[in-house]
Scaffold this motif. Sequence first.
Motif, PDB file in Angstrom:
ATOM      1  N   LEU A 120       0.829  -1.201   0.000  1.00  0.00           N
ATOM      2  CA  LEU A 120       0.000   0.000   0.000  1.00  0.00           C
ATOM      3  C   LEU A 120       0.869   1.259   0.000  1.00  0.00           C
ATOM      4  CD1 LEU A 120      -2.822   1.236   0.129  1.00  0.00           C
ATOM      5  CD2 LEU A 120      -2.732   1.037   2.624  1.00  0.00           C
ATOM      6  N   GLU A 121       1.932   1.251   0.791  1.00  0.00           N
ATOM      7  CA  GLU A 121       2.839   2.404   0.832  1.00  0.00           C
ATOM      8  C   GLU A 121       3.517   2.627  -0.517  1.00  0.00           C
ATOM      9  OE1 GLU A 121       4.179   2.428   5.552  1.00  0.00           O
ATOM     10  OE2 GLU A 121       5.326   1.256   4.074  1.00  0.00           O
ATOM     11  N   GLU A 122       3.937   1.531  -1.163  1.00  0.00           N
ATOM     12  CA  GLU A 122       4.560   1.643  -2.486  1.00  0.00           C
ATOM     13  C   GLU A 122       3.577   2.208  -3.506  1.00  0.00           C
ATOM     14  OE1 GLU A 122       6.026  -2.162  -3.546  1.00  0.00           O
ATOM     15  OE2 GLU A 122       7.638  -2.176  -2.053  1.00  0.00           O
ATOM     16  N   ARG A 123       2.337   1.729  -3.457  1.00  0.00           N
ATOM     17  CA  ARG A 123       1.338   2.198  -4.410  1.00  0.00           C
ATOM     18  C   ARG A 123       1.029   3.670  -4.206  1.00  0.00           C
ATOM     19  NH1 ARG A 123      -3.695  -1.591  -5.590  1.00  0.00           N
ATOM     20  NH2 ARG A 123      -1.899  -2.782  -6.330  1.00  0.00           N
ATOM     21  N   ILE A 124       0.895   4.075  -2.952  1.00  0.00           N
ATOM     22  CA  ILE A 124       0.594   5.481  -2.671  1.00  0.00           C
ATOM     23  C   ILE A 124       1.764   6.369  -3.085  1.00  0.00           C
ATOM     24  CG2 ILE A 124       0.215   7.157  -0.819  1.00  0.00           C
ATOM     25  CD1 ILE A 124      -1.465   5.086   0.601  1.00  0.00           C
ATOM     26  N   GLN A 125       2.999   5.907  -2.851  1.00  0.00           N
ATOM     27  CA  GLN A 125       4.154   6.690  -3.274  1.00  0.00           C
ATOM     28  C   GLN A 125       4.202   6.816  -4.791  1.00  0.00           C
ATOM     29  OE1 GLN A 125       6.302   8.388  -1.280  1.00  0.00           O
ATOM     30  NE2 GLN A 125       6.946   9.250  -3.242  1.00  0.00           N
ATOM     31  N   ALA A 126       3.850   5.739  -5.479  1.00  0.00           N
ATOM     32  CA  ALA A 126       3.798   5.792  -6.947  1.00  0.00           C
ATOM     33  C   ALA A 126       2.734   6.778  -7.405  1.00  0.00           C
ATOM     34  CB  ALA A 126       3.510   4.400  -7.510  1.00  0.00           C
ATOM     35  N   LEU A 127       1.609   6.816  -6.684  1.00  0.00           N
ATOM     36  CA  LEU A 127       0.543   7.765  -7.027  1.00  0.00           C
ATOM     37  C   LEU A 127       0.993   9.200  -6.765  1.00  0.00           C
ATOM     38  CD1 LEU A 127      -2.606   5.903  -5.666  1.00  0.00           C
ATOM     39  CD2 LEU A 127      -1.981   6.270  -8.055  1.00  0.00           C
ATOM     40  N   ARG A 128       1.738   9.394  -5.667  1.00  0.00           N
ATOM     41  CA  ARG A 128       2.251  10.737  -5.387  1.00  0.00           C
ATOM     42  C   ARG A 128       3.176  11.202  -6.517  1.00  0.00           C
ATOM     43  NH1 ARG A 128       3.695   8.719  -0.009  1.00  0.00           N
ATOM     44  NH2 ARG A 128       2.016   9.135   1.492  1.00  0.00           N
ATOM     45  N   ASP A 129       4.071  10.302  -6.941  1.00  0.00           N
ATOM     46  CA  ASP A 129       4.982  10.641  -8.032  1.00  0.00           C
ATOM     47  C   ASP A 129       4.210  10.906  -9.317  1.00  0.00           C
ATOM     48  OD1 ASP A 129       7.025  10.250  -6.234  1.00  0.00           O
ATOM     49  OD2 ASP A 129       7.425   8.184  -6.882  1.00  0.00           O
ATOM     50  N   LYS A 130       3.205  10.079  -9.573  1.00  0.00           N
ATOM     51  CA  LYS A 130       2.396  10.246 -10.784  1.00  0.00           C
ATOM     52  C   LYS A 130       1.617  11.551 -10.732  1.00  0.00           C
ATOM     53  CE  LYS A 130       0.772   8.502 -14.647  1.00  0.00           C
ATOM     54  NZ  LYS A 130       1.647   8.245 -15.815  1.00  0.00           N
ATOM     55  N   ARG A 131       1.218  11.937  -9.535  1.00  0.00           N
ATOM     56  CA  ARG A 131       0.436  13.164  -9.383  1.00  0.00           C
ATOM     57  C   ARG A 131       1.224  14.373  -9.880  1.00  0.00           C
ATOM     58  NH1 ARG A 131       0.342  17.372  -6.010  1.00  0.00           N
ATOM     59  NH2 ARG A 131      -1.644  18.418  -5.612  1.00  0.00           N
ATOM     60  N   HIS A 132       2.528  14.436  -9.575  1.00  0.00           N
ATOM     61  CA  HIS A 132       3.343  15.569 -10.008  1.00  0.00           C
ATOM     62  C   HIS A 132       3.342  15.673 -11.541  1.00  0.00           C
ATOM     63  CE1 HIS A 132       4.643  16.400  -5.989  1.00  0.00           C
ATOM     64  NE2 HIS A 132       5.204  15.214  -5.836  1.00  0.00           N
ATOM     65  N   THR A 133       3.451  14.523 -12.208  1.00  0.00           N
ATOM     66  CA  THR A 133       3.441  14.510 -13.669  1.00  0.00           C
ATOM     67  C   THR A 133       2.085  14.963 -14.201  1.00  0.00           C
ATOM     68  OG1 THR A 133       5.028  12.680 -13.685  1.00  0.00           O
ATOM     69  CG2 THR A 133       3.783  13.080 -15.712  1.00  0.00           C
ATOM     70  N   LEU A 134       1.023  14.442 -13.587  1.00  0.00           N
ATOM     71  CA  LEU A 134      -0.326  14.795 -14.044  1.00  0.00           C
ATOM     72  C   LEU A 134      -0.629  16.275 -13.796  1.00  0.00           C
ATOM     73  CD1 LEU A 134      -2.298  11.648 -12.832  1.00  0.00           C
ATOM     74  CD2 LEU A 134      -1.575  12.202 -15.158  1.00  0.00           C
ATOM     75  N   VAL A 135      -0.150  16.787 -12.667  1.00  0.00           N
ATOM     76  CA  VAL A 135      -0.366  18.206 -12.364  1.00  0.00           C
ATOM     77  C   VAL A 135       0.333  19.077 -13.409  1.00  0.00           C
ATOM     78  CG1 VAL A 135       0.222  20.056 -10.752  1.00  0.00           C
ATOM     79  CG2 VAL A 135      -0.774  17.945  -9.900  1.00  0.00           C
ATOM     80  N   ALA A 136       1.566  18.697 -13.759  1.00  0.00           N
ATOM     81  CA  ALA A 136       2.305  19.459 -14.769  1.00  0.00           C
ATOM     82  C   ALA A 136       1.584  19.431 -16.104  1.00  0.00           C
ATOM     83  CB  ALA A 136       3.715  18.898 -14.910  1.00  0.00           C
ATOM     84  N   ARG A 137       1.108  18.255 -16.497  1.00  0.00           N
ATOM     85  CA  ARG A 137       0.384  18.141 -17.780  1.00  0.00           C
ATOM     86  C   ARG A 137      -0.922  18.923 -17.745  1.00  0.00           C
ATOM     87  NH1 ARG A 137       0.122  11.802 -18.663  1.00  0.00           N
ATOM     88  NH2 ARG A 137      -1.300  12.472 -20.312  1.00  0.00           N
ATOM     89  N   ALA A 138      -1.614  18.849 -16.615  1.00  0.00           N
ATOM     90  CA  ALA A 138      -2.881  19.575 -16.487  1.00  0.00           C
ATOM     91  C   ALA A 138      -2.652  21.081 -16.533  1.00  0.00           C
ATOM     92  CB  ALA A 138      -3.591  19.182 -15.189  1.00  0.00           C
ATOM     93  N   ASN A 139      -1.550  21.541 -15.931  1.00  0.00           N
ATOM     94  CA  ASN A 139      -1.260  22.976 -15.956  1.00  0.00           C
ATOM     95  C   ASN A 139      -0.987  23.460 -17.383  1.00  0.00           C
ATOM     96  OD1 ASN A 139      -1.577  23.354 -13.207  1.00  0.00           O
ATOM     97  ND2 ASN A 139       0.579  22.962 -12.755  1.00  0.00           N
ATOM     98  N   VAL A 140      -0.292  22.623 -18.169  1.00  0.00           N
ATOM     99  CA  VAL A 140      -0.036  22.983 -19.567  1.00  0.00           C
ATOM    100  C   VAL A 140      -1.344  23.092 -20.329  1.00  0.00           C
ATOM    101  CG1 VAL A 140       0.991  22.192 -21.728  1.00  0.00           C
ATOM    102  CG2 VAL A 140       2.276  21.995 -19.602  1.00  0.00           C
TER     103      VAL A 140
END
Length: 218
Positions: free
Chosen positions: A124-144
Amino acid sequence: MVLRRIRNMVVATVNDNLDKMENPLVMINQYLRDMEEELSKARHAVAQQEAIKADFERRLTYSQKMKKKRYDQAQIAVNSGEEDLARKALMEMKQHEEKVLQYEEIYEQSVAQLVELKEQLGKLEERIQALRDKRHTLVARANVVKAKEHMNASINRIDSNSSYREFQRLEARIMDMETKANVYTAYNFDGEQTAFTKLEHEEDVEKELQKLKEVQKA
């Protein structure tokens, strides 16, 4: 016309609310918050299981200790000829022996359950950390995307804005004024040239007239 305008306003409001409801960043943040809550619950469950394991470990250790103690006491009682006391000690030894068997089984189960819970917690911790990392990418794409949408909307707003059309009209007006000013300047320049030419001609005429007079006198 009025009904159509009202309908368009209602549709626009509904679409705006849907956009807000389906905002990817909002949904991602909410999903992460939900996962964080689940992670907190999982950690609490692991902590509880560790406490349970530790409790049964203490009970097992105590029962093992009391089993040996009662056996030693029974031996001492037998050596002293105290059979009743020996029987009592052996009876308690048997009770502790049963508890040892019981606690050993429960302890082993608690250890296995704790291992399983820790494995699940790690995943669960690994999955949540992966989601946190993915969130940064998605936020950047959404901002563009958001920036592009804003710029496109601004361009469309400028193109359709009456003030922009008025700006174009004023620009055309200024160009017209410049054209007229250039024509006036050229006209004045031509007029000045004509005046200078006239003066030159008058001088030539006077010279020719003087020559004629001199010829007549001769």
